[in-house]
Design a protein around this motif. Structure first.
Motif, PDB file in Angstrom:
ATOM      1  N   ALA A   1     -11.535 -20.047  38.361  1.00  0.00           N
ATOM      2  CA  ALA A   1     -11.852 -21.008  37.299  1.00  0.00           C
ATOM      3  C   ALA A   1     -12.904 -20.446  36.346  1.00  0.00           C
ATOM      4  CB  ALA A   1     -12.320 -22.318  37.926  1.00  0.00           C
ATOM      5  N   ILE A   2     -13.344 -21.279  35.414  1.00  0.00           N
ATOM      6  CA  ILE A   2     -14.273 -20.860  34.354  1.00  0.00           C
ATOM      7  C   ILE A   2     -15.507 -20.126  34.889  1.00  0.00           C
ATOM      8  CG2 ILE A   2     -15.316 -23.196  34.313  1.00  0.00           C
ATOM      9  CD1 ILE A   2     -15.872 -22.634  31.282  1.00  0.00           C
ATOM     10  N   GLN A   3     -15.992 -20.537  36.062  1.00  0.00           N
ATOM     11  CA  GLN A   3     -17.220 -19.936  36.608  1.00  0.00           C
ATOM     12  C   GLN A   3     -17.078 -18.448  36.871  1.00  0.00           C
ATOM     13  OE1 GLN A   3     -15.628 -22.613  37.849  1.00  0.00           O
ATOM     14  NE2 GLN A   3     -17.043 -24.271  38.317  1.00  0.00           N
ATOM     15  N   MET A  62     -15.148 -16.314  34.957  1.00  0.00           N
ATOM     16  CA  MET A  62     -14.612 -15.594  33.786  1.00  0.00           C
ATOM     17  C   MET A  62     -15.720 -14.907  32.997  1.00  0.00           C
ATOM     18  SD  MET A  62     -12.004 -18.600  32.557  1.00  0.00           S
ATOM     19  CE  MET A  62     -11.124 -17.708  31.298  1.00  0.00           C
ATOM     20  N   HIS A 115     -13.814 -16.217  28.559  1.00  0.00           N
ATOM     21  CA  HIS A 115     -14.771 -17.233  29.006  1.00  0.00           C
ATOM     22  C   HIS A 115     -15.221 -18.113  27.845  1.00  0.00           C
ATOM     23  CE1 HIS A 115     -18.919 -18.755  29.728  1.00  0.00           C
ATOM     24  NE2 HIS A 115     -18.285 -19.289  30.759  1.00  0.00           N
ATOM     25  N   ARG A 170     -12.577 -20.644  26.929  1.00  0.00           N
ATOM     26  CA  ARG A 170     -12.478 -21.724  27.926  1.00  0.00           C
ATOM     27  C   ARG A 170     -13.707 -22.637  27.813  1.00  0.00           C
ATOM     28  NH1 ARG A 170      -9.787 -21.489  32.916  1.00  0.00           N
ATOM     29  NH2 ARG A 170      -8.302 -20.216  31.766  1.00  0.00           N
ATOM     30  N   LYS A 171     -14.858 -22.017  27.558  1.00  0.00           N
ATOM     31  CA  LYS A 171     -16.093 -22.809  27.496  1.00  0.00           C
ATOM     32  C   LYS A 171     -16.063 -23.751  26.305  1.00  0.00           C
ATOM     33  CE  LYS A 171     -20.098 -23.639  29.390  1.00  0.00           C
ATOM     34  NZ  LYS A 171     -21.062 -22.653  29.859  1.00  0.00           N
ATOM     35  N   GLU A 218      -4.453 -20.995  25.923  1.00  0.00           N
ATOM     36  CA  GLU A 218      -5.233 -19.777  26.124  1.00  0.00           C
ATOM     37  C   GLU A 218      -5.248 -18.966  24.828  1.00  0.00           C
ATOM     38  OE1 GLU A 218      -6.948 -19.929  28.822  1.00  0.00           O
ATOM     39  OE2 GLU A 218      -5.913 -18.701  30.315  1.00  0.00           O
ATOM     40  N   GLU A 223      -9.500 -27.089  36.324  1.00  0.00           N
ATOM     41  CA  GLU A 223     -10.505 -27.293  35.273  1.00  0.00           C
ATOM     42  C   GLU A 223     -10.761 -28.780  35.018  1.00  0.00           C
ATOM     43  OE1 GLU A 223     -12.137 -24.829  35.250  1.00  0.00           O
ATOM     44  OE2 GLU A 223     -11.463 -23.127  34.046  1.00  0.00           O
ATOM     45  N   ASN A 226     -13.077 -29.656  37.478  1.00  0.00           N
ATOM     46  CA  ASN A 226     -14.398 -29.126  37.105  1.00  0.00           C
ATOM     47  C   ASN A 226     -15.157 -30.049  36.165  1.00  0.00           C
ATOM     48  OD1 ASN A 226     -15.160 -26.829  38.510  1.00  0.00           O
ATOM     49  ND2 ASN A 226     -13.814 -25.489  37.305  1.00  0.00           N
ATOM     50  N   HIS A 266     -22.919 -19.002  30.884  1.00  0.00           N
ATOM     51  CA  HIS A 266     -22.377 -19.878  31.937  1.00  0.00           C
ATOM     52  C   HIS A 266     -23.195 -21.130  32.179  1.00  0.00           C
ATOM     53  CE1 HIS A 266     -18.862 -17.744  33.513  1.00  0.00           C
ATOM     54  NE2 HIS A 266     -19.474 -16.661  33.025  1.00  0.00           N
TER      55      HIS A 266
END
Ligand code: HEM
Length: 417
Positions: free
Chosen positions: A83-85, A87, A92, A95-96, A222, A236, A239, A361
């Protein structure tokens, strides 16, 4: 190689980490009078570091990456796999941006309103109910709010079990054995559930409002223009839902803080937003939740006379930085008024990570957390009366994550006029 850097000599410090918990890094930083030291954890060489300068280095994307940092056992419980954490780079950031767009001030205010409404509905239902465990009630309130806000259908009969699953994923992060396995089962159940919801939205069987979290996750594209696969969309979306439920931990500590500092009850009764905010900021600084963060060295560099070698695991001390006496006067006292003077540095107050959330992050959910906590504090301090019966309110600094033993029991709760 690193002769000038203190080395915590011991074959492996994993056991000490379990025994010292939140204080593991701080105890050694204090002992060696050094912002960093080397040690061995789970069979590998690790650099542990603490403080504002260390946080600045840790959040430099030229020096650190997240790929390969989070152990699979954490991904299979807390984060979700890949997951995002985990990337880096442009992928990243893209996604963020998705997460940041769902956490704007208007979303924060909407969530705070929903939280107050839900607390009041619970209070009406529970008035005269005898003993109430605040932590359990908070998880259910937040689970209803999170799903409603996100657009995820949730029957009242499901609330308790779903809330427990979200919490079990969080509870597993520092655990071995049964708590870990409970977290894995909880994640499997939640992913199955949310995958089905995503599939229904994509198939047009379930309506999702444009602008809702559900819609955003189901139809996010994406960088190459493809949709997330169902599993990743579910991960996600979780998340977002799971950490909202996790705010129950901070709410429980907020009630404890009010109990331990009763003089604040009077100060908070005007419902003044600045006072509420300073109080909950101090809760986020003072009480333990996230202990430390991990990243891997991206390429060789040196800092503070220490050689950081590509691929090395580095831990940043969140709890210790929030209790660093160079940054916080008398750090072990609960003093919300300290936030009157706080300059708002991105690297000294890091209960939810440091740096700029859009670029690195750092948690994108801090604004939500703050507003949800303020609404909950306003409710606890100003909308109800209650008693705090005899119970074990102590919390361990070795269990991660921790909580007051009793979950904070209140009795004889009644709504104020
Ligand atoms: C990341 C803590 C609430 C969503 C993080 C990180 C921490 C954290 C320590 C990692 C920072 C890093 O890796 O550098 C907390 C705490 C919360 C909370 C203590 C309060 C209970 C929330 C909320 C949301 C959220 C309410 C969303 C609604 C996320 C996401 C990430 C994250 C998506 C990953 C960000 C990334 O990797 O770029 N959080 N958080 N969190 N948090 Fe939170």
């Amino acid at each position: 190689i690193n002769e000038k850097v203190p080395e915590d000599k011991s074959l492996d410090n994993s056991l000490a980490l379990m025994q010292e918990g939140y204080l593991f890094i701080k105890n050694r930083v204090d002992k060696y009078q050094s912002d960093l030291f080397e040690t061995r954890l789970l069979g590998q060489k690790v650099i542990c570091m603490s403080g504002e300068e260390a946080a600045k280095v840790f959040y430099d994307p030229e020096r650190f990456q997240r790929t390969g940092a989070a152990p699979k056992r954490v991904q299979k419980t807390l984060f979700g796999v890949n997951a995002i954490q985990t990337m880096d780079g442009q992928a990243h950031k893209h996604r963020k941006h998705l997460f940041m767009s769902l956490m704007t001030p208007s979303h924060q205010n909407r969530l705070a309103d929903l939280v107050m409404e839900q607390w009041q509905a619970s209070a009406t239902k529970l008035e005269g109910a005898g003993r109430i465990v605040l932590f359990d009630e908070a998880q259910m309130v937040l689970c209803r709010v999170a799903c409603h806000w996100a657009g995820v259908p949730l029957k009242e009969s499901e609330v308790k079990e779903r809330a427990k699953d979200f919490s079990a994923m969080v509870d597993a992060f520092g655990a071995l054995g049964p708590r870990h396995w409970k977290g894995r089962r909880a994640r499997r159940r939640a992913e199955e559930w949310i995958k089905e919801v995503i599939e229904d939205v994509r198939a047009g069987k379930l309506m999702a409002n444009e602008g809702s979290v559900l819609y955003a996750m189901a139809f996010h594209k994406e960088l190459d223009g493809t949709q997330l696969d169902t599993q990743m969309a579910a991960i996600e979306l979780i998340n977002v839902l799971r950490p909202i439920v996790a705010i129950a931990t901070f709410i429980t500590f907020t009630a404890l803080a009010l109990h331990e500092n009763p003089e604040w009850k009077g100060k908070l009764c005007s419902g003044d937003s600045d006072d509420l905010e300073r109080f909950i900021q101090e809760v986020r600084r003072y009480y333990p939740f996230g202990p430390f963060l991990g990243a891997r060295v991206r390429r060789d560099f040196s800092w503070n006379q220490c050689e950081f070698k590509e691929g090395m695991l580095v831990l940043l001390d969140m709890y210790g930085t929030n209790h660093d006496s160079r940054l916080w006067e008398r750090p072990d006292e609960f003093r919300p008024e300290r936030f009157k003077e706080w300059k708002g540095s991105l690297f000294d107050f890091i209960p939810q990570g440091g740096g700029d959330p859009a670029m690195g992050h750092r948690c994108p959910g801090e604004g939500i957390t703050v507003e949800v906590m303020k609404a909950s504090l306003d409710f606890i301090a100003n909308k109800i009366d209650y008693e705090v019966p005899e119970q074990d309110l102590s919390y361990s600094l070795t269990k991660m994550p921790t909580l007051p033993e009793s979950g904070f029991i209140i009795s004889n709760m009644r709504q104020k006029e």
